[in-house]
Design a protein around this motif. Structure first.
Motif, PDB file in Angstrom:
ATOM      1  N   LYS A 347       0.809  -1.220   0.000  1.00 57.42           N
ATOM      2  CA  LYS A 347       0.000   0.000   0.000  1.00 57.42           C
ATOM      3  C   LYS A 347       0.846   1.275   0.000  1.00 57.42           C
ATOM      4  O   LYS A 347       0.668   2.134  -0.877  1.00 57.42           O
ATOM      5  N   PRO A 348       1.768   1.462   0.951  1.00 55.71           N
ATOM      6  CA  PRO A 348       2.593   2.683   0.885  1.00 55.71           C
ATOM      7  C   PRO A 348       3.511   2.698  -0.328  1.00 55.71           C
ATOM      8  O   PRO A 348       3.795   3.783  -0.872  1.00 55.71           O
ATOM      9  N   LEU A 349       3.973   1.520  -0.777  1.00 58.44           N
ATOM     10  CA  LEU A 349       4.801   1.475  -1.979  1.00 58.44           C
ATOM     11  C   LEU A 349       4.010   1.933  -3.202  1.00 58.44           C
ATOM     12  O   LEU A 349       4.513   2.689  -4.044  1.00 58.44           O
ATOM     13  N   ALA A 350       2.763   1.476  -3.309  1.00 59.21           N
ATOM     14  CA  ALA A 350       1.920   1.878  -4.441  1.00 59.21           C
ATOM     15  C   ALA A 350       1.625   3.376  -4.395  1.00 59.21           C
ATOM     16  O   ALA A 350       1.635   4.060  -5.431  1.00 59.21           O
ATOM     17  N   LEU A 351       1.361   3.895  -3.191  1.00 60.22           N
ATOM     18  CA  LEU A 351       1.104   5.334  -3.057  1.00 60.22           C
ATOM     19  C   LEU A 351       2.322   6.135  -3.498  1.00 60.22           C
ATOM     20  O   LEU A 351       2.201   7.149  -4.212  1.00 60.22           O
ATOM     21  N   TRP A 352       3.502   5.681  -3.115  1.00 65.12           N
ATOM     22  CA  TRP A 352       4.736   6.350  -3.531  1.00 65.12           C
ATOM     23  C   TRP A 352       4.916   6.287  -5.032  1.00 65.12           C
ATOM     24  O   TRP A 352       5.304   7.280  -5.666  1.00 65.12           O
ATOM     25  N   GLN A 353       4.633   5.152  -5.647  1.00 63.30           N
ATOM     26  CA  GLN A 353       4.786   5.024  -7.086  1.00 63.30           C
ATOM     27  C   GLN A 353       3.824   5.943  -7.840  1.00 63.30           C
ATOM     28  O   GLN A 353       4.168   6.483  -8.890  1.00 63.30           O
ATOM     29  N   GLY A 390       4.526  15.666  -3.284  1.00 62.43           N
ATOM     30  CA  GLY A 390       3.951  14.322  -3.322  1.00 62.43           C
ATOM     31  C   GLY A 390       5.008  13.264  -3.063  1.00 62.43           C
ATOM     32  O   GLY A 390       4.785  12.312  -2.291  1.00 62.43           O
ATOM     33  N   ARG A 391       6.165  13.416  -3.685  1.00 63.12           N
ATOM     34  CA  ARG A 391       7.254  12.466  -3.433  1.00 63.12           C
ATOM     35  C   ARG A 391       7.749  12.556  -1.997  1.00 63.12           C
ATOM     36  O   ARG A 391       7.978  11.535  -1.335  1.00 63.12           O
ATOM     37  N   ILE A 392       7.940  13.780  -1.511  1.00 62.91           N
ATOM     38  CA  ILE A 392       8.456  13.952  -0.156  1.00 62.91           C
ATOM     39  C   ILE A 392       7.513  13.334   0.868  1.00 62.91           C
ATOM     40  O   ILE A 392       7.934  12.601   1.781  1.00 62.91           O
ATOM     41  N   ILE A 393       6.227  13.593   0.719  1.00 62.99           N
ATOM     42  CA  ILE A 393       5.257  13.112   1.700  1.00 62.99           C
ATOM     43  C   ILE A 393       5.149  11.593   1.668  1.00 62.99           C
ATOM     44  O   ILE A 393       5.133  10.935   2.720  1.00 62.99           O
ATOM     45  N   THR A 394       5.083  11.005   0.465  1.00 60.12           N
ATOM     46  CA  THR A 394       4.909   9.551   0.400  1.00 60.12           C
ATOM     47  C   THR A 394       6.150   8.806   0.886  1.00 60.12           C
ATOM     48  O   THR A 394       6.035   7.764   1.544  1.00 60.12           O
TER      49      THR A 394
END
Length: 438
Positions: A347-353, A390-394
Motif C-alpha cells: 500500500k505505501p509502496l503503491a502510493l509512492w509510485q 507528493g514524493r516527499i510526503i509519500t
C-alpha cells in the motif's frame, strides 16, 4: 562417489525460482525502452518533442555535449562544462561505448549518438535484470517475489534510461548480497565500485557502522570498508594523477551546483521563505542531512531490537535524497530496492509510485512552461510543486512506517515470518554487544 550430474542438480534447482523474476525484469527493461521510443525514432532533434512525449534521456545529448564523439572528456583540454560530471566508472562506461559507436558509424555523428544510446540501454537493461536477481537473493526464499517491485514498478520503468543509475543499482545490490553471504572483501569491493559510479552508496557505510556498534562485529566492518576504499582508490587514482581537472569535475560540480529541479529547497526559494529560501542551500542541505542522520543513529542505538540492515540503508538513503540540492526523476531507482527490502508492504509502496508517476509527468510539463513558445503546453509553479511534495510526503510516510517497525519489531513484516535480518550477514541473529544492552 558424487557424479557431475548430482553436483549440478542442486545448483539448477536453486536457479529455477529466479528464472521468472529474470524474465519479468527483462520485460521491465523492454517496457522502459518502448517508453523512450518516441525519442529514439527521431524526437531528439525535434525541439520540445522530448518533453511532450515524456521521453527525455541524458544519454543521447551527452554524447555530443561531452565531446564523446571525438575524445575522452577526462583527458581532453576542454572547458570545465565539457568534462563529464560523473564519477570515473560512469565516465569510462560512456567512453567505452563511445569508442564502439564511432566504429559502427564512422563519419556520421548522429548515427553514432543513436548507437551510443542503444548500446548503453542494453547495458542498463542487463543491470536491471542483474539487480532484480541480486535483490531476490538478498530477500531470501520467503520474500523472493518482493523483487518484482524493482522489475516492474512504474517509477523504475519510466526512469530506467534517463541516466546511468542502474549500474550503481546493480553494484549496490551486489554489495548487499555479498555482505549477506559474509564475503566481506567482495562486499567492500562492490561498494567501492558503486561509490565510484554514483555517490549515494556512501550512505551505506554509515548503516554498517551503526549496526556494528550494536553488535561489536568490528572485523567484518573494517575489512569491508578497507576493501571499499581500496577499490575506489584503484579506479580513481589514475585519473587523479593523469587528468586532475577532468577527475575533479564531478566533485566541483556537486559542490558548486545550486538548487535544482525536484528539490524541496527549490520550493522554498521559489516562495521566498525566510531562512529556508534565502540561506545557502549547501549549508541547509548539510545541516538538515546531519540532523536526520543523527536521528537515525539514535534510533539504531536505542531501538529495543537491532534494526535490519535494509531498514537503516533505506532511512539513510531517503534522508540523503530529501535533503539534496537536486532530486532528479531517476533517483527513484536508488530507493526502490531498499524501500521494498525495508518494508515490503504494497500500500505505501503503491502510493509512492503514484507520486513518482505524477512527478515524472510534472517535471517535463514544467520545463515546457519555462519556454515562452511552449508555455501553453506546460504547468506552472504551484502545480509542479504538488508533485515535488507528493514524493516527499509519500517517502516520509514509508520512513515513518520503517521507524515504527524498528521501535516495534512485532510490526515488521519480515520479522513476522521468523526472519531476523536476511541481508544482515554477521548481524543476522547477532546478540547486542553495546554496553547499554548487556
Amino acid at each position: 562417489m558424487t557424479t557431475s550430474t548430482e553436483v549440478r542438480f542442486p545448483l539448477y534447482t536453486r536457479a529455477v525460482p529466479y528464472l521468472p523474476l529474470g524474465l519479468f525484469a527483462a520485460l521491465g527493461a523492454i517496457l522502459a525502452y518502448v517508453q523512450k521510443l518516441p525519442c529514439r525514432t527521431g524526437g531528439w532533434n525535434a525541439g520540445q518533442t522530448t518533453y511532450t512525449n515524456f521521453c527525455y534521456t541524458d544519454i543521447f545529448p551527452l554524447y555530443f555535449a561531452r565531446q564523446l564523439a571525438t575524445q575522452n572528456p577526462y583527458f581532453a583540454n576542454v572547458p570545465p562544462d565539457q568534462h563529464v560530471e560523473y564519477p570515473v566508472v560512469l565516465g569510462e562506461v560512456m567512453q567505452f561505448f563511445a569508442l564502439i559507436a564511432r566504429r559502427l558509424a564512422p563519419g556520421n555523428e548522429y548515427e553514432q549518438g543513436v548507437w551510443f544510446y542503444d548500446l548503453t540501454v542494453i547495458l542498463l537493461g542487463l543491470c536491471l535484470v542483474i539487480g532484480v536477481l541480486l535483490m531476490a537473493a538478498v530477500a531470501g526464499p520467503t520474500r523472493r517475489w518482493d523483487a518484482l517491485w524493482y522489475a516492474l514498478a512504474p517509477g523504475v520503468i519510466l526512469a530506467a534510461y534517463i541516466n546511468w543509475d542502474l549500474i550503481a543499482g546493480a553494484l549496490s545490490m551486489g554489495f548487499l548480497l555479498a555482505w549477506a553471504r559474509q564475503k566481506h572483501v567482495l562486499a567492500g569491493v562492490l561498494l567501492g565500485l558503486a561509490i565510484a559510479t554514483k555517490f549515494y552508496p556512501l550512505m551505506f557505510i554509515g548503516a554498517l557502522f551503526l549496526l556494528t556498534v550494536r553488535t561489536m562485529k568490528w572485523r567484518p566492518f573494517l575489512v569491508a570498508v578497507g576493501s571499499a576504499a581500496g577499490a575506489w582508490l584503484l579506479v580513481n587514482l589514475p585519473f587523479m594523477i593523469l587528468a586532475w581537472d577532468g577527475w575533479r569535475r564531478f566533485y566541483a560540480f556537486s559542490s558548486e551546483r545550486g538548487v535544482d529541479w525536484g528539490s524541496p529547497w527549490l520550493f522554498f526559494q521559489n516562495k521566498g521563505w525566510p531562512v529556508l529560501g534565502t540561506t545557502d542551500v549547501s549549508i541547509l542541505g548539510m545541516v538538515s542531512l546531519g540532523i536526520l542522520c543523527l536521528g537515525i543513529a539514535v534510533l539504531t542505538i536505542m531501538a529495543p531490537q537491532r534494526p535490519r540492515l535494509a531498514q537503516i540503508c533505506f532511512l539513510a538513503l531517503a534522508a540523503f535524497m530529501m535533503t539534496n540540492k537536486v532530486w532528479s526523476p531517476q533517483f527513484v531507482l536508488w530507493l526502490v530496492p531498499f524501500a521494498v527490502l525495508a518494508r515490503p508492504n504494497w500500500k505505501p509502496l503503491a502510493l509512492w509510485q503514484i507520486a513518482e508517476i505524477w512527478y515524472f509527468m510534472a517535471i517535463w510539463l514544467y520545463l515546457l512552461y519555462q519556454d515562452e513558445s511552449t508555455r501553453s503546453l506546460g504547468i506552472g509553479d504551484d502545480t509542479y510543486f504538488t508533485a515535488v511534495w507528493g514524493r516527499i510526503i509519500t517517502i516520509g510516510i514509508m520512513m515513518a512506517f520503517v521507524v515504527r517497525d524498528i521501535l516495534r519489531p512485532d510490526k515488521d513484516l519480515v520479522r513476522q515470518a521468523g526472519i531476523d535480518d536476511q541481508g544482515g550477514g554477521v548481524f543476522d541473529r547477532a546478540p547486542d554487544r553495546f554496553p547499554a544492552f548487556r
